[in-house]
Design a protein around this motif. Structure first.
Motif, short mmCIF file in Angstrom:
data_model
loop_
_atom_site.label_atom_id
_atom_site.label_comp_id
_atom_site.label_asym_id
_atom_site.label_seq_id
_atom_site.Cartn_x
_atom_site.Cartn_y
_atom_site.Cartn_z
N VAL A 182 2.24 0.72 17.94
CA VAL A 182 3.25 0.82 16.89
C VAL A 182 4.49 0.06 17.33
CG1 VAL A 182 4.70 2.37 15.52
CG2 VAL A 182 2.37 3.06 16.15
N ASN A 183 4.93 -0.89 16.51
CA ASN A 183 6.12 -1.67 16.86
C ASN A 183 7.05 -1.87 15.67
OD1 ASN A 183 4.70 -3.53 15.34
ND2 ASN A 183 4.28 -4.91 17.04
N SER A 184 6.80 -1.18 14.58
CA SER A 184 7.66 -1.26 13.41
C SER A 184 7.46 0.00 12.59
CB SER A 184 7.33 -2.50 12.57
OG SER A 184 6.00 -2.42 12.06
N THR A 185 8.37 0.22 11.66
CA THR A 185 8.24 1.38 10.78
C THR A 185 8.40 0.94 9.32
OG1 THR A 185 10.62 1.85 11.00
CG2 THR A 185 9.11 3.03 12.48
N PRO A 186 7.69 1.64 8.42
CA PRO A 186 6.70 2.66 8.72
C PRO A 186 5.37 2.04 9.17
CG PRO A 186 6.78 2.33 6.36
CD PRO A 186 7.86 1.46 6.96
N THR A 187 4.66 2.77 10.01
CA THR A 187 3.29 2.41 10.39
C THR A 187 2.39 3.59 10.09
OG1 THR A 187 3.91 0.82 12.12
CG2 THR A 187 1.76 1.87 12.32
N PHE A 188 1.25 3.31 9.46
CA PHE A 188 0.30 4.35 9.07
C PHE A 188 -1.04 4.12 9.75
CE2 PHE A 188 3.22 3.41 5.61
CZ PHE A 188 3.69 4.66 5.26
N PHE A 189 -1.75 5.19 9.96
CA PHE A 189 -3.14 5.14 10.42
C PHE A 189 -3.97 5.93 9.43
CE2 PHE A 189 -0.71 4.33 14.22
CZ PHE A 189 -1.43 3.34 14.87
N PHE A 190 -4.89 5.24 8.74
CA PHE A 190 -5.82 5.87 7.81
C PHE A 190 -7.12 6.13 8.56
CE2 PHE A 190 -2.71 4.07 5.08
CZ PHE A 190 -2.78 4.71 3.85
N ASN A 191 -7.35 7.38 8.93
CA ASN A 191 -8.51 7.72 9.76
C ASN A 191 -8.63 6.78 10.97
OD1 ASN A 191 -9.13 9.86 8.13
ND2 ASN A 191 -11.03 9.02 7.32
N ASP A 202 -0.14 1.67 -5.41
CA ASP A 202 -1.40 0.95 -5.61
C ASP A 202 -2.06 0.62 -4.28
OD1 ASP A 202 -1.19 1.07 -8.33
OD2 ASP A 202 -0.43 -0.98 -8.57
N GLU A 203 -1.26 0.18 -3.31
CA GLU A 203 -1.82 -0.13 -1.99
C GLU A 203 -2.33 1.12 -1.30
OE1 GLU A 203 1.70 -1.98 -0.53
OE2 GLU A 203 0.98 -4.01 -0.90
N LEU A 204 -1.63 2.23 -1.51
CA LEU A 204 -2.09 3.51 -0.96
C LEU A 204 -3.46 3.85 -1.53
CD1 LEU A 204 -1.64 6.19 0.59
CD2 LEU A 204 -0.56 7.06 -1.50
N ASP A 205 -3.62 3.68 -2.83
CA ASP A 205 -4.91 3.97 -3.47
C ASP A 205 -6.02 3.10 -2.89
OD1 ASP A 205 -3.78 5.92 -5.08
OD2 ASP A 205 -3.55 4.59 -6.82
N LYS A 206 -5.72 1.83 -2.68
CA LYS A 206 -6.72 0.90 -2.15
C LYS A 206 -7.15 1.30 -0.73
CE LYS A 206 -5.21 -3.07 -4.90
NZ LYS A 206 -4.58 -4.41 -4.85
N GLN A 207 -6.18 1.69 0.09
CA GLN A 207 -6.50 2.12 1.44
C GLN A 207 -7.28 3.43 1.44
OE1 GLN A 207 -6.08 0.54 4.32
NE2 GLN A 207 -5.06 -1.23 3.39
N ALA A 208 -6.83 4.36 0.62
CA ALA A 208 -7.49 5.68 0.58
C ALA A 208 -8.91 5.60 0.07
CB ALA A 208 -6.66 6.63 -0.30
N ALA A 209 -9.16 4.66 -0.85
CA ALA A 209 -10.49 4.53 -1.44
C ALA A 209 -11.54 4.16 -0.40
CB ALA A 209 -10.46 3.48 -2.56
N LYS A 210 -11.13 3.59 0.69
CA LYS A 210 -12.09 3.21 1.74
C LYS A 210 -12.70 4.44 2.44
CE LYS A 210 -9.41 -0.97 2.84
NZ LYS A 210 -8.63 -1.67 3.90
N TYR A 211 -12.04 5.58 2.30
CA TYR A 211 -12.47 6.77 3.04
C TYR A 211 -12.83 7.94 2.14
CZ TYR A 211 -9.85 3.85 6.22
OH TYR A 211 -9.37 2.76 6.92
N LEU A 212 -12.71 7.76 0.84
CA LEU A 212 -12.99 8.85 -0.10
C LEU A 212 -14.14 8.51 -1.04
CD1 LEU A 212 -9.28 9.72 -1.06
CD2 LEU A 212 -10.76 10.89 0.59
#
Length: 212
Positions: A182-191, A202-212
């Protein structure tokens, strides 16, 4: 650390905070880390929202003085809460990654409130960020803000001189940097998959769809 020393640091960081507001958002990129290591609590207990059984775990590293973090919590977090946290699809693990002394002080205050009020204080701080973070006198600005969430002068000073708490917050940041890149904020880890930058709904939905 004495209050006078802390006050000096907070005041001297004002110019840095103002400069930081004009930095552009870093482009999002993905990187996978060891999920088991990522999910191990660090120096402080994790602050978590959502079901423990949710199929998607989102770890967020954030700084209270980061404008992009504030934008995420204003524009995307309500969507995250309504569509994912409240429905059991995801849980959020929120971790401190202060970029400057004022952000560290803000996190110290949030950690000092009753546990059930932690996220309420975090959201309020982000909503009112410019009132306390980007001033020429951040110490007194933060003191005035702290009084709105129940602190007195005495409890404010006691919290900001809690060296063990400050060390733990900095250890959380240092671990994120050294172990998870991690070298900037915000930084997220999806699973466990790293995504940097203030993502839109919209980007959140695209990322979440990979795991749901």
């Amino acid at each position: 650390m004495s209050l006078n020393r802390r006050q000096l640091i907070l005041r001297s960081s004002a110019g840095l905070l103002v400069a930081g507001t004009v930095l552009p958002a870093l482009p999002a990129f993905a990187q996978t880390v060891n999920v088991e290591e990522l999910m191990q609590p660090g120096a402080l207990p994790d602050k978590v929202l959502g079901s423990e059984d949710a199929p998607l775990t989102i770890v967020e590293y954030s700084s209270m003085t980061c404008g992009h973090c504030a934008n995420f919590h204003k524009n995307t977090y309500p969507h995250l809460k309504k569509e994912y946290l409240d429905t059991g699809k995801a849980r959020l693990v929120f971790r401190e990654f202060p970029l400057d002394p004022v952000a560290s002080a803000a996190f110290m205050l949030a950690r000092a409130v009753p546990e059930e009020k932690y996220f309420d204080v975090i959201e309020f701080m982000f909503a009112e960020q410019r009132a306390w973070a980007f001033t020429q006198d951040p110490y007194n600005a933060l003191l005035n803000f702290a009084k709105q969430i129940g602190f007195t002068q005495e409890t404010f000073e006691k919290t900001l001189t809690d060296q063990a708490l400050l060390d733990a917050i900095n250890a959380t940041r240092d671990r994120a940097s050294s172990q998870f890149g991690v070298n900037s904020t915000p930084t997220f880890f999806f699973n466990g998959n790293k995504v940097s930058g203030a993502i839109s709904p919209d980007e959140l939905d695209k990322q979440a769809a990979k795991y749901l």
